[in-house]
Write a protein that holds these residues in place. Structure first.
Motif, PDB file in Angstrom:
ATOM      1  N   LEU A 167       0.837  -1.196   0.000  1.00  0.00           N
ATOM      2  CA  LEU A 167       0.000   0.000   0.000  1.00  0.00           C
ATOM      3  C   LEU A 167       0.875   1.251   0.000  1.00  0.00           C
ATOM      4  O   LEU A 167       0.581   2.232  -0.707  1.00  0.00           O
ATOM      5  CB  LEU A 167      -0.917  -0.004   1.220  1.00  0.00           C
ATOM      6  N   PHE A 168       1.950   1.235   0.761  1.00  0.00           N
ATOM      7  CA  PHE A 168       2.880   2.361   0.809  1.00  0.00           C
ATOM      8  C   PHE A 168       3.448   2.635  -0.582  1.00  0.00           C
ATOM      9  O   PHE A 168       3.459   3.795  -1.048  1.00  0.00           O
ATOM     10  CB  PHE A 168       4.009   2.052   1.796  1.00  0.00           C
ATOM     11  N   VAL A 169       3.902   1.596  -1.254  1.00  0.00           N
ATOM     12  CA  VAL A 169       4.495   1.759  -2.581  1.00  0.00           C
ATOM     13  C   VAL A 169       3.443   2.168  -3.606  1.00  0.00           C
ATOM     14  O   VAL A 169       3.712   2.981  -4.500  1.00  0.00           O
ATOM     15  CB  VAL A 169       5.221   0.470  -3.011  1.00  0.00           C
ATOM     16  N   HIS A 170       2.226   1.656  -3.481  1.00  0.00           N
ATOM     17  CA  HIS A 170       1.148   2.071  -4.386  1.00  0.00           C
ATOM     18  C   HIS A 170       0.864   3.564  -4.237  1.00  0.00           C
ATOM     19  O   HIS A 170       0.582   4.244  -5.228  1.00  0.00           O
ATOM     20  CB  HIS A 170      -0.120   1.265  -4.102  1.00  0.00           C
ATOM     21  N   GLN A 171       0.948   4.070  -2.998  1.00  0.00           N
ATOM     22  CA  GLN A 171       0.749   5.501  -2.799  1.00  0.00           C
ATOM     23  C   GLN A 171       1.907   6.298  -3.384  1.00  0.00           C
ATOM     24  O   GLN A 171       1.712   7.395  -3.926  1.00  0.00           O
ATOM     25  CB  GLN A 171       0.581   5.819  -1.312  1.00  0.00           C
ATOM     26  N   LEU A 172       3.117   5.750  -3.312  1.00  0.00           N
ATOM     27  CA  LEU A 172       4.257   6.403  -3.967  1.00  0.00           C
ATOM     28  C   LEU A 172       4.024   6.506  -5.471  1.00  0.00           C
ATOM     29  O   LEU A 172       4.357   7.521  -6.093  1.00  0.00           O
ATOM     30  CB  LEU A 172       5.554   5.644  -3.683  1.00  0.00           C
ATOM     31  N   LEU A 173       3.451   5.469  -6.048  1.00  0.00           N
ATOM     32  CA  LEU A 173       3.138   5.504  -7.474  1.00  0.00           C
ATOM     33  C   LEU A 173       2.087   6.562  -7.780  1.00  0.00           C
ATOM     34  O   LEU A 173       2.160   7.242  -8.812  1.00  0.00           O
ATOM     35  CB  LEU A 173       2.655   4.132  -7.936  1.00  0.00           C
ATOM     36  N   GLU A 174       1.104   6.729  -6.906  1.00  0.00           N
ATOM     37  CA  GLU A 174       0.101   7.780  -7.062  1.00  0.00           C
ATOM     38  C   GLU A 174       0.755   9.155  -7.044  1.00  0.00           C
ATOM     39  O   GLU A 174       0.285  10.096  -7.701  1.00  0.00           O
ATOM     40  CB  GLU A 174      -0.950   7.687  -5.951  1.00  0.00           C
ATOM     41  N   GLU A 175       1.855   9.281  -6.306  1.00  0.00           N
ATOM     42  CA  GLU A 175       2.574  10.555  -6.221  1.00  0.00           C
ATOM     43  C   GLU A 175       3.492  10.773  -7.412  1.00  0.00           C
ATOM     44  O   GLU A 175       4.162  11.801  -7.501  1.00  0.00           O
ATOM     45  CB  GLU A 175       3.400  10.616  -4.926  1.00  0.00           C
ATOM     46  N   GLY A 176       3.553   9.801  -8.312  1.00  0.00           N
ATOM     47  CA  GLY A 176       4.394   9.944  -9.496  1.00  0.00           C
ATOM     48  C   GLY A 176       5.845   9.601  -9.277  1.00  0.00           C
ATOM     49  O   GLY A 176       6.711  10.003 -10.070  1.00  0.00           O
ATOM     50  N   VAL A 177       6.157   8.847  -8.222  1.00  0.00           N
ATOM     51  CA  VAL A 177       7.546   8.497  -7.926  1.00  0.00           C
ATOM     52  C   VAL A 177       8.063   7.511  -8.975  1.00  0.00           C
ATOM     53  O   VAL A 177       7.437   6.481  -9.241  1.00  0.00           O
ATOM     54  CB  VAL A 177       7.666   7.886  -6.517  1.00  0.00           C
ATOM     55  N   GLU A 178       9.192   7.838  -9.563  1.00  0.00           N
ATOM     56  CA  GLU A 178       9.824   6.984 -10.573  1.00  0.00           C
ATOM     57  C   GLU A 178      11.132   6.381 -10.089  1.00  0.00           C
ATOM     58  O   GLU A 178      11.558   5.328 -10.565  1.00  0.00           O
ATOM     59  CB  GLU A 178      10.093   7.779 -11.849  1.00  0.00           C
ATOM     60  N   TYR A 179      11.798   7.066  -9.154  1.00  0.00           N
ATOM     61  CA  TYR A 179      13.113   6.628  -8.686  1.00  0.00           C
ATOM     62  C   TYR A 179      13.161   6.696  -7.157  1.00  0.00           C
ATOM     63  O   TYR A 179      12.591   7.599  -6.540  1.00  0.00           O
ATOM     64  CB  TYR A 179      14.217   7.521  -9.251  1.00  0.00           C
ATOM     65  N   ILE A 180      13.875   5.737  -6.570  1.00  0.00           N
ATOM     66  CA  ILE A 180      14.112   5.730  -5.129  1.00  0.00           C
ATOM     67  C   ILE A 180      15.582   5.406  -4.908  1.00  0.00           C
ATOM     68  O   ILE A 180      16.139   4.504  -5.544  1.00  0.00           O
ATOM     69  CB  ILE A 180      13.228   4.698  -4.409  1.00  0.00           C
ATOM     70  N   PHE A 181      16.211   6.133  -3.999  1.00  0.00           N
ATOM     71  CA  PHE A 181      17.627   5.957  -3.708  1.00  0.00           C
ATOM     72  C   PHE A 181      17.776   5.478  -2.261  1.00  0.00           C
ATOM     73  O   PHE A 181      17.144   6.035  -1.363  1.00  0.00           O
ATOM     74  CB  PHE A 181      18.377   7.279  -3.881  1.00  0.00           C
ATOM     75  N   GLY A 182      18.593   4.455  -2.046  1.00  0.00           N
ATOM     76  CA  GLY A 182      18.742   4.010  -0.667  1.00  0.00           C
ATOM     77  C   GLY A 182      19.604   2.789  -0.500  1.00  0.00           C
ATOM     78  O   GLY A 182      20.271   2.318  -1.434  1.00  0.00           O
ATOM     79  N   LEU A 183      19.562   2.261   0.726  1.00  0.00           N
ATOM     80  CA  LEU A 183      20.391   1.128   1.112  1.00  0.00           C
ATOM     81  C   LEU A 183      19.527   0.156   1.919  1.00  0.00           C
ATOM     82  O   LEU A 183      18.910   0.556   2.906  1.00  0.00           O
ATOM     83  CB  LEU A 183      21.583   1.610   1.949  1.00  0.00           C
ATOM     84  N   PRO A 184      19.482  -1.103   1.518  1.00  0.00           N
ATOM     85  CA  PRO A 184      18.623  -2.072   2.211  1.00  0.00           C
ATOM     86  C   PRO A 184      19.137  -2.402   3.608  1.00  0.00           C
ATOM     87  O   PRO A 184      20.311  -2.254   3.935  1.00  0.00           O
ATOM     88  CB  PRO A 184      18.682  -3.310   1.308  1.00  0.00           C
ATOM     89  N   GLY A 185      18.208  -2.898   4.422  1.00  0.00           N
ATOM     90  CA  GLY A 185      18.521  -3.383   5.761  1.00  0.00           C
ATOM     91  C   GLY A 185      17.421  -4.324   6.197  1.00  0.00           C
ATOM     92  O   GLY A 185      16.370  -4.436   5.547  1.00  0.00           O
ATOM     93  N   GLU A 186      17.640  -5.003   7.292  1.00  0.00           N
ATOM     94  CA  GLU A 186      16.669  -6.004   7.744  1.00  0.00           C
ATOM     95  C   GLU A 186      15.284  -5.400   7.962  1.00  0.00           C
ATOM     96  O   GLU A 186      14.260  -6.002   7.624  1.00  0.00           O
ATOM     97  CB  GLU A 186      17.167  -6.643   9.046  1.00  0.00           C
ATOM     98  N   GLU A 187      15.242  -4.190   8.515  1.00  0.00           N
ATOM     99  CA  GLU A 187      13.954  -3.594   8.888  1.00  0.00           C
ATOM    100  C   GLU A 187      13.178  -3.007   7.714  1.00  0.00           C
ATOM    101  O   GLU A 187      12.047  -2.564   7.898  1.00  0.00           O
ATOM    102  CB  GLU A 187      14.176  -2.518   9.963  1.00  0.00           C
ATOM    103  N   ASN A 188      13.755  -2.949   6.537  1.00  0.00           N
ATOM    104  CA  ASN A 188      12.982  -2.442   5.389  1.00  0.00           C
ATOM    105  C   ASN A 188      12.882  -3.466   4.253  1.00  0.00           C
ATOM    106  O   ASN A 188      12.641  -3.116   3.102  1.00  0.00           O
ATOM    107  CB  ASN A 188      13.560  -1.110   4.871  1.00  0.00           C
ATOM    108  N   LEU A 189      13.026  -4.736   4.576  1.00  0.00           N
ATOM    109  CA  LEU A 189      12.972  -5.769   3.545  1.00  0.00           C
ATOM    110  C   LEU A 189      11.583  -5.877   2.919  1.00  0.00           C
ATOM    111  O   LEU A 189      11.450  -6.136   1.715  1.00  0.00           O
ATOM    112  CB  LEU A 189      13.410  -7.118   4.121  1.00  0.00           C
ATOM    113  N   ASP A 190      10.531  -5.711   3.719  1.00  0.00           N
ATOM    114  CA  ASP A 190       9.180  -5.742   3.135  1.00  0.00           C
ATOM    115  C   ASP A 190       8.988  -4.587   2.167  1.00  0.00           C
ATOM    116  O   ASP A 190       8.396  -4.751   1.092  1.00  0.00           O
ATOM    117  CB  ASP A 190       8.133  -5.665   4.251  1.00  0.00           C
ATOM    118  N   PHE A 191       9.479  -3.413   2.538  1.00  0.00           N
ATOM    119  CA  PHE A 191       9.413  -2.240   1.671  1.00  0.00           C
ATOM    120  C   PHE A 191      10.185  -2.487   0.379  1.00  0.00           C
ATOM    121  O   PHE A 191       9.705  -2.173  -0.718  1.00  0.00           O
ATOM    122  CB  PHE A 191       9.962  -1.030   2.419  1.00  0.00           C
ATOM    123  N   LEU A 192      11.355  -3.107   0.486  1.00  0.00           N
ATOM    124  CA  LEU A 192      12.167  -3.417  -0.698  1.00  0.00           C
ATOM    125  C   LEU A 192      11.453  -4.412  -1.607  1.00  0.00           C
ATOM    126  O   LEU A 192      11.473  -4.280  -2.840  1.00  0.00           O
ATOM    127  CB  LEU A 192      13.522  -3.997  -0.270  1.00  0.00           C
TER     128      LEU A 192
END
Length: 284
Positions: free
Chosen positions: A6-31
């Motif tokens: 749902l979070f990523v779908h809302q990012l798509l609604e905002e027109g997000v095309e690129y995301i910059f970052g570094l993975p970690g255990e606590e954001n694996l679902d987000f990744l």
């Protein structure tokens, strides 16, 4: 639907095309949710680089750049880039992971109050507790980041919230026009400029906006008014402009101040004489 989806779908609604970052255990679902979406992911070697890249994207496009990190040291590594975005007026969304709100088996390991840490260097810093609030919080975050004056917004997505279930719909991005200037104020400003013998323009960070450079260049060429940049105003008008006196502010009494001393009218664009600890006396 999983909350991270749902979070990523809302990012798509905002027109997000690129995301910059570094993975970690606590954001694996987000990744994993990003992996399934049409968003290009740029993995960086350091979280600070991710924040700088997102800030640069925001400054150049006017759309909020998005960066992410895991919790604790990963999130603290982003602080410098987030503060940079806030300082230059670049719209940015910083997303950080966090330990589970419930059943946190690691206790205080790498647990840092990132929401409080980010508050002094952002326009807003918030943690998502209820997964059904994701669309509202993300929509509000983009609106705040891109509203005048643009800047950074921090959103924390705890690990167990990201993996939980949500049934809220995404929110549509509204269309907001820039506010119109007051016509009487414009007339008063024009009268002051026309009466001035030695007017001077001072550009600062607030002038770093889309479309300003072209219109400002036309104004400068037509009026032949000389321009001074503050350190944060570099890049609004190129140094190859024949009316540029380059930057001031590095030294208290540099040569540019001669032009300021002679000016009978100062036109400030994107400059706040009350910001920070800099007084008008020390600048002028």
């Amino acid at each position: 639907m999983k909350a991270s989806d749902l979070f990523v779908h809302q990012l798509l609604e905002e027109g997000v095309e690129y995301i910059f970052g570094l993975p970690g255990e606590e954001n694996l679902d987000f990744l994993d949710s990003i992996r399934k979406a049409k968003i290009k992911l740029f993995i960086t070697r350091h979280e600070q680089a991710a924040a700088f890249m997102a800030a640069t994207y925001g400054r150049l496009t006017g759309k909020a750049g998005v960066c992410f990190s895991t919790l604790g040291p990963g999130a603290t590594n982003m602080v410098t880039g987030v503060a940079h975005a806030q300082l230059i007026g670049a719209p940015l969304i910083a997303i950080t992971g966090q330990k589970a709100l419930v059943n946190n088996w690691q206790a205080k390991f790498q647990a840092v109050d990132i929401v409080s840490l980010m508050k002094p260097i952002t326009k807003q810093s918030v943690s998502i507790i209820d997964p059904n609030n994701i669309p509202t919080i993300v929509r509000e975050s983009f609106k705040i980041a891109e509203d005048e004056r643009p800047g950074a917004v921090h959103v924390e997505l705890p690990e167990d919230v990201a993996s939980s279930k949500a049934n809220a719909p995404t929110q549509k991005r509204g269309f907001i026009r820039r506010p119109s200037p007051d016509h009487r104020a414009i007339g008063a400003a024009a009268e002051l400029i026309n009466k001035a013998t030695h007017p001077l323009i001072i550009l600062s960070s607030g002038a770093n906006r889309k479309r300003i450079t072209k219109h400002l260049q036309d104004f400068i060429n037509k009026t032949q008014i000389y321009v001074v940049h503050t350190q944060m105003g570099k890049g609004v008008i190129g140094d190859d402009c024949p009316y540029s006196l380059f930057a001031t502010g590095i030294h208290k009494r540099d040569y540019v101040n001669c032009g300021i001393d002679l000016a009978d009218l100062i036109i400030t664009i994107g400059y706040n004489p009350l910001s920070g600890k800099i007084s008008t006396k020390s600048l002028f």
